[in-house]
Scaffold this active site. Sequence first.
Site, PDB file in Angstrom:
ATOM      1  N   ASP A 111      -3.012 -36.954 -13.202  1.00  0.00           N
ATOM      2  CA  ASP A 111      -3.815 -35.901 -13.812  1.00  0.00           C
ATOM      3  C   ASP A 111      -5.074 -36.445 -14.484  1.00  0.00           C
ATOM      4  O   ASP A 111      -5.021 -37.453 -15.188  1.00  0.00           O
ATOM      5  CB  ASP A 111      -2.939 -35.185 -14.863  1.00  0.00           C
ATOM      6  CG  ASP A 111      -3.645 -34.044 -15.533  1.00  0.00           C
ATOM      7  OD1 ASP A 111      -3.821 -33.006 -14.884  1.00  0.00           O
ATOM      8  OD2 ASP A 111      -4.030 -34.194 -16.711  1.00  0.00           O
ATOM      9  N   GLU A 116      -6.057 -36.282  -9.152  1.00  0.00           N
ATOM     10  CA  GLU A 116      -6.722 -35.052  -9.545  1.00  0.00           C
ATOM     11  C   GLU A 116      -8.049 -35.398 -10.206  1.00  0.00           C
ATOM     12  O   GLU A 116      -8.098 -35.814 -11.365  1.00  0.00           O
ATOM     13  CB  GLU A 116      -5.857 -34.243 -10.526  1.00  0.00           C
ATOM     14  CG  GLU A 116      -6.367 -32.834 -10.719  1.00  0.00           C
ATOM     15  CD  GLU A 116      -6.788 -32.489 -12.131  1.00  0.00           C
ATOM     16  OE1 GLU A 116      -7.178 -31.344 -12.361  1.00  0.00           O
ATOM     17  OE2 GLU A 116      -6.737 -33.364 -13.025  1.00  0.00           O
TER      18      GLU A 116
HETATM   19  C1  GLC Z   1      -5.863 -31.228 -15.360  1.00  0.00           C
HETATM   20  C2  GLC Z   1      -4.938 -30.031 -15.274  1.00  0.00           C
HETATM   21  C3  GLC Z   1      -5.348 -29.016 -16.293  1.00  0.00           C
HETATM   22  C4  GLC Z   1      -5.280 -29.645 -17.666  1.00  0.00           C
HETATM   23  C5  GLC Z   1      -6.089 -30.948 -17.735  1.00  0.00           C
HETATM   24  C6  GLC Z   1      -5.765 -31.748 -18.951  1.00  0.00           C
HETATM   25  O1  GLC Z   1      -7.160 -30.894 -15.047  1.00  0.00           O
HETATM   26  O2  GLC Z   1      -4.945 -29.501 -13.979  1.00  0.00           O
HETATM   27  O3  GLC Z   1      -4.522 -27.876 -16.220  1.00  0.00           O
HETATM   28  O4  GLC Z   1      -5.789 -28.744 -18.612  1.00  0.00           O
HETATM   29  O5  GLC Z   1      -5.802 -31.797 -16.629  1.00  0.00           O
HETATM   30  O6  GLC Z   1      -4.505 -32.346 -18.854  1.00  0.00           O
END
Ligand code: GLC
Length: 635
Positions: A265, A307
């Site tokens: 993430d 991500e």
């Molecule tokens: C990523 C997640 C999001 C979250 C962020 C912080 O972008 O998809 O939902 O708010 O990380 O952890």
Amino acid sequence: MFALRFERSRQDLFGMLERLYGHRPDYADFVDALTTTLKDNWRRRPEDLKWLDLQRDLEPDWFQRSDQVGYVFYIDRFNGDLQGILEPDKLAHLADLGVTYVHLMPCLKPRDGHNDGGYSVQDYREINPLYGTMDDLEHVASVLRERGISLCIDLVLNHTAKEHEWAVRARAGEQPYTDYYWIYDDDGLPNQYEETLVEIFPDQAPGNFTRYDDFGPDGDQTKWVWTTFNEHQWDLNWANPWVFLEIVDVALFLANKGASVLRLDAVAFMWKRLGTRCQSEPEVHMILHAFRAATRIAAAGVIHLEEAIVSPEEMIPYLGAGEHTAKEGNLAYHNSLMVQFWSALAAQNAQLMTHVLGTHFPPAIPNATYATYLRCHDDIGWAITDSDAAAVGLSGLAHRRFLADYYTGAFAGSPARGSLFQVNPRTGDARSNGSTASLAGLEAALEVQRTERRQYAINRAVDRILLGHALIASYGGIPLLYMGDEIAMLNDYDQLTDPATAGDGRWIQRPFMDWDRVEAARDRAGAGDEESVAARVLTGVTHILRRRKAVPEFHGDYATDVLHPPDERVFAFARPAPAATVVCLFNMSSDHLVIDGRWLREHGVSDFHDLLSDRAVALHDDELRLLPYSRIWLR
Ligand code: GLC
């Protein structure tokens, strides 16, 4: 096996780590500790997972094949808890869709109260007690594995909750935990960083640092902590090798419980450098390269999904570029494909989409592929640069505003229903929330009073939904279905008044699964009336996914060559595989169009049989007719 895999990845691991941390006096100790951690976790790895490792060593392209289909959900919103996933009809639903990959939205133990949908993790080694226990997770993983389904879980790398043990001890002034985070005695440096940082949540969590007045053993010291996202999410200090070690240990612990895809993430934010946006700094890629090597040694069956919701040029390196080629993420979200889909649909024109996808993305990426998606739990940021817009004669600012307006439904004639998110008056930036079906016009269609008009609007919305799914199923990568989209679930406005979720507008696209609707949809499959919208979408999506599996040319290793069709309302690409090329066409407009047969033949089409509908397509006067929002795959 361990020794062989260690040698295979030694250079990838230590080559990177030495450059990151080799200057430190404790580097040798760190290397020893890391080696021990890898060995210990390997020793603890269950036998069946060691078999999976071996199988994936032998079939390293498993995740690139066209038989892969992903499904994403929150455990409580799917069916209560972890055990609930295993109810026969729930497993049957996944099987009907052909799912081979399940992403359980954040399931590790979060902090109490607001926890950013679970992304504020208090304990990486425990499951959210509302969902069950670590034993339950292990059990779910093994049942899914028996059914050929890989388990993906989130590993938040950029931050922990401030209630995580490391943070609690850092707050008390305890070494070495104070070095696990970015903690400052005054706001001097924070202010300097702020000059070039962007705000992620300007509405709900402005700024990137938080002041605390209760630090130290006596709780009376003032400190500033780096908190990119929410105040309760403290950024980890990846310049400290011991953070790397801790996270590797956590990752392998989770891998040994049966997670075989780790969704990493918010990786873009992991390295800080004064005078920059502190996103996607070169060191981020070095860390992720080393991290991949570490799991490859001790849990070879595991792959990494990165991500990074960043601009196109910035995104590709997350799949490995330059010295990191084939060594970094196996998967990364194709955010641009998602943004361009919604943009082209609103504009009823694919020119910008063709330009962006054709210019900024290499046709093929070795040993990696995309995670393609239409919607996820997050908002849509209209990440379209001024220069890309200008390249097709648009104003970036005006087009981004148009999209934000269009997807609230405020723009005249827009059938979409959604809401604005994190409007930033300073930059004029506004993002959008909404479910696939609501953004595609279904919610508005159902409100239309006159029967024929309503029917027409519903048909259009269903077509737009299926158009999108046909796109993500063929573009290249694992299509990730977002729970509820397969039955066209609308925005859930109750979330805006529920105190637990009201503070964050993203919850409208995170509804609870409507299993009655699934059942009704199955009963009504084949019916054509209004009540059967869910049935039409479910049948349509299921069909698309089945057909995807029947087209080996959709393997992630084959190129995706974006084409320039003679009509700019059409988005098209070719997937040249060794034995044959498949050309996919998508009419992004509500117009009836024709495409010249000669143009199709020039791009390799010889068989006028639509692989998607599995029917022959007739040319009229050597022209292929495209109905509004139609999608066609030709070999
Ligand atoms: C990523 C997640 C999001 C979250 C962020 C912080 O972008 O998809 O939902 O708010 O990380 O952890």
